[in-house]
Design a protein around this motif. Structure first.
Motif, PDB file in Angstrom:
ATOM      1  N   VAL A   1      -5.323  -5.348 -10.001  1.00  0.00           N
ATOM      2  CA  VAL A   1      -4.738  -5.620  -8.904  1.00  0.00           C
ATOM      3  C   VAL A   1      -4.044  -4.157  -8.455  1.00  0.00           C
ATOM      4  N   SER A   2      -3.311  -3.697  -9.305  1.00  0.00           N
ATOM      5  CA  SER A   2      -2.757  -2.366  -9.043  1.00  0.00           C
ATOM      6  C   SER A   2      -3.814  -1.262  -8.749  1.00  0.00           C
ATOM      7  N   ALA A   3      -4.665  -1.173  -9.546  1.00  0.00           N
ATOM      8  CA  ALA A   3      -5.623  -0.122  -9.292  1.00  0.00           C
ATOM      9  C   ALA A   3      -6.279  -0.482  -7.869  1.00  0.00           C
TER      10      ALA A   3
ATOM     11  N   LEU B   1       0.740  -1.147  -0.127  1.00  0.00           N
ATOM     12  CA  LEU B   1       0.119  -0.107   0.035  1.00  0.00           C
ATOM     13  C   LEU B   1       0.982   1.263   0.007  1.00  0.00           C
ATOM     14  N   GLY B   2       0.356   2.422  -0.123  1.00  0.00           N
ATOM     15  CA  GLY B   2       0.933   3.622  -0.537  1.00  0.00           C
ATOM     16  C   GLY B   2       1.790   3.499  -1.537  1.00  0.00           C
ATOM     17  N   LEU B   3       1.561   2.936  -2.689  1.00  0.00           N
ATOM     18  CA  LEU B   3       2.403   2.897  -3.825  1.00  0.00           C
ATOM     19  C   LEU B   3       1.507   3.420  -4.929  1.00  0.00           C
ATOM     20  N   PRO B   4       2.109   4.075  -6.031  1.00  0.00           N
ATOM     21  CA  PRO B   4       1.321   4.526  -6.957  1.00  0.00           C
ATOM     22  C   PRO B   4       0.945   3.343  -8.067  1.00  0.00           C
ATOM     23  N   ARG B   5      -0.321   3.533  -8.622  1.00  0.00           N
ATOM     24  CA  ARG B   5      -0.794   2.440  -9.602  1.00  0.00           C
ATOM     25  C   ARG B   5       0.080   2.183 -10.698  1.00  0.00           C
ATOM     26  N   ASP B   6       0.868   3.364 -11.238  1.00  0.00           N
ATOM     27  CA  ASP B   6       2.207   3.128 -12.282  1.00  0.00           C
ATOM     28  C   ASP B   6       2.859   2.333 -11.896  1.00  0.00           C
ATOM     29  N   TYR B   7       3.387   2.668 -10.671  1.00  0.00           N
ATOM     30  CA  TYR B   7       4.835   1.917 -10.150  1.00  0.00           C
ATOM     31  C   TYR B   7       4.393   0.108 -10.187  1.00  0.00           C
ATOM     32  N   LEU B   8       3.036   0.215  -9.220  1.00  0.00           N
ATOM     33  CA  LEU B   8       2.799  -1.474  -9.004  1.00  0.00           C
ATOM     34  C   LEU B   8       2.430  -2.082 -10.577  1.00  0.00           C
ATOM     35  N   ASN B   9       1.786  -1.259 -11.184  1.00  0.00           N
ATOM     36  CA  ASN B   9       1.737  -2.034 -12.888  1.00  0.00           C
ATOM     37  C   ASN B   9       3.156  -2.304 -13.634  1.00  0.00           C
ATOM     38  N   SER B  10       3.918  -1.422 -13.382  1.00  0.00           N
ATOM     39  CA  SER B  10       5.393  -1.589 -14.038  1.00  0.00           C
ATOM     40  C   SER B  10       6.212  -2.676 -13.440  1.00  0.00           C
ATOM     41  N   GLN B  11       6.045  -3.108 -12.167  1.00  0.00           N
ATOM     42  CA  GLN B  11       6.863  -3.919 -11.407  1.00  0.00           C
ATOM     43  C   GLN B  11       6.382  -5.411 -11.655  1.00  0.00           C
TER      44      GLN B  11
ATOM     45  N   THR C   1       8.108 -10.107 -17.325  1.00  0.00           N
ATOM     46  CA  THR C   1       8.886 -10.332 -18.571  1.00  0.00           C
ATOM     47  C   THR C   1      10.366 -10.664 -18.291  1.00  0.00           C
ATOM     48  N   GLY C   2      10.430 -10.745 -16.910  1.00  0.00           N
ATOM     49  CA  GLY C   2      11.960 -11.168 -16.532  1.00  0.00           C
ATOM     50  C   GLY C   2      12.875 -10.187 -16.256  1.00  0.00           C
ATOM     51  N   GLN C   3      12.510  -8.769 -16.474  1.00  0.00           N
ATOM     52  CA  GLN C   3      13.265  -7.728 -16.228  1.00  0.00           C
ATOM     53  C   GLN C   3      13.595  -7.538 -14.667  1.00  0.00           C
ATOM     54  N   ARG C   4      12.704  -7.861 -13.993  1.00  0.00           N
ATOM     55  CA  ARG C   4      13.107  -7.678 -12.430  1.00  0.00           C
ATOM     56  C   ARG C   4      13.214  -9.260 -12.106  1.00  0.00           C
ATOM     57  N   ARG C   5      14.132  -9.431 -11.086  1.00  0.00           N
ATOM     58  CA  ARG C   5      14.238 -10.704 -10.587  1.00  0.00           C
ATOM     59  C   ARG C   5      14.750 -10.500  -9.120  1.00  0.00           C
ATOM     60  N   ALA C   6      14.737 -11.898  -8.328  1.00  0.00           N
ATOM     61  CA  ALA C   6      15.011 -11.835  -7.199  1.00  0.00           C
ATOM     62  C   ALA C   6      15.790 -13.091  -6.873  1.00  0.00           C
ATOM     63  N   HIS C   7      16.215 -13.375  -5.732  1.00  0.00           N
ATOM     64  CA  HIS C   7      16.997 -14.548  -5.332  1.00  0.00           C
ATOM     65  C   HIS C   7      15.993 -15.895  -5.648  1.00  0.00           C
ATOM     66  N   ALA C   8      16.676 -16.717  -6.338  1.00  0.00           N
ATOM     67  CA  ALA C   8      15.858 -17.965  -6.249  1.00  0.00           C
ATOM     68  C   ALA C   8      15.529 -18.701  -5.163  1.00  0.00           C
TER      69      ALA C   8
END
Length: 252
Positions: free
Chosen positions: A214-216, A172-182, A188-195
Motif C-alpha cells: 500500500v505504501s509503495a 498522496l504526496g507522502l514518502p513511502r517511509d512515512y506511510l510505512n511507519s504510520q 502496534t498502538g504507538q499511534r492512536r486517535a479519538h475513539a
C-alpha cells in the motif's frame, strides 16, 4: 551514504527545532491571541519556524522521507494531530515538547495557517517496488478486502485520495517511509486517535507485506487537483471514525 545522511538528519532535526523554538513557537506561547481572534498569515509565519525545520519550507516536507508535508492538509486534520501529540495519543517527544503548553485555540490557528497554504506538489518518485507488489497495493487502496472487512482507502480518503475537508487527510504526496511507519505505528498502538480508532482497526488487519505494498503504490502516485481536499465524500463512510463525527456512516 544516503542512509547515513538520513540518520544524521533525524538526529540533528530535533536539535534544530529546539534552537528555532526560541524565535518561533516560544514567542507564541507568551503572546497567544485571544480565542476570538485569528493571527494573520504574516504574523503566524514566524511563530511556526520551528515546524518548518523538520517539515520543510512552508511545510512542503523534505526529501528525507520521515517528516510529512503539512501544507494544504485539511485544517481539522492538522488540529486533531496537534492535539493528539500534545495529549499523548501520538508519540514523538520532540513534537510534544514543542506544543505541550499551547492551548487548543492556538493549535487550531497553527493548523489553519498551514492548511491555507496553496503550494504545488513535486512529481512522485519512481515506483519503489515490483509491479506485482504495486498491483497488490492498488487493489487494497481502491477495492479493500471485503472478506476481512478491510475497507478501500478511497472510501474514506476520497476518490482522488486528496482527503476530505475538514478532517480527513490525503494519502498522496507522502514518502513511502512515512506511510510505512504510520501504518506500523497504528498496528502496534504507538499511534492512536479519538475513539473509535478506525485506522488502528484497519491497520491491524494488514500484514507487513500488505502495508509495504500500500505504501509503495501510494507513494508512486501523482497528486491530482493540486492536492486540495474534496468537500464531501461521494458516499457514506464504511465505519465510524473518531474525530470525523460530522461525516455520514453507512447503515447508521
Amino acid at each position: 551514504m544516503i542512509d547515513c545522511l538520513h540518520r544524521l538528519h533525524r538526529l540533528l532535526c530535533p536539535l534544530a527545532v529546539v534552537f528555532f523554538l526560541s524565535a518561533g513557537l516560544a514567542a507564541g506561547v507568551a503572546a497567544q491571541p485571544a480565542p476570538t481572534t485569528a493571527a494573520p498569515a504574516a504574523a503566524m509565519a514566524p511563530r511556526v519556524l520551528a515546524c518548518t525545520v523538520c517539515h520543510g519550507k512552508e511545510g512542503r516536507a523534505t526529501p528525507d522521507g520521515y517528516f510529512p508535508r503539512i501544507a494544504g492538509k485539511p485544517a481539522g486534520y492538522l488540529a486533531n494531530q496537534l492535539l493528539n501529540f500534545r495529549d499523548g495519543r501520538r508519540s514523538y517527544p520532540q513534537m510534544t515538547y514543542l506544543i505541550e503548553h499551547l492551548t487548543d485555540d492556538y493549535l487550531r490557528e497553527m493548523a489553519e495557517h498551514f492548511a491555507a497554504l496553496d503550494l504545488p506538489y513535486p512529481p512522485p518518485p519512481p515506483p519503489q517496488a515490483p509491479p506485482a507488489v504495486l498491483e497488490q497495493g492498488r487493489r487494497l487502496v481502491q477495492q479493500g478486502d471485503v472478506a476481512r472487512n478491510v475497507p478501500a482507502c478511497v472510501a474514506c480518503h476520497g476518490a482522488a485520495m486528496t482527503g476530505v475537508a475538514p478532517s480527513i487527510p490525503g494519502l498522496l504526496g507522502l514518502p513511502r517511509d512515512y506511510l510505512n511507519s504510520q501504518l506500523g505505528a497504528w498496528k502496534t498502538g504507538q499511534r492512536r486517535a479519538h475513539a473509535p480508532d478506525c485506522m488502528a482497526d484497519i491497520a491491524r488487519q494488514l500484514t507487513p507485506e500488505e502495508v509495504s505494498a500500500v505504501s509503495a503504490w501510494l507513494a508512486a502516485q501523482p497528486v491530482a487537483a493540486g492536492g486540495k481536499p474534496a468537500r464531501t465524500l461521494p458516499a457514506a463512510m464504511p465505519a465510524r471514525c473518531g474525530g470525523v463525527a460530522d461525516v455520514p456512516v453507512a447503515g447508521r
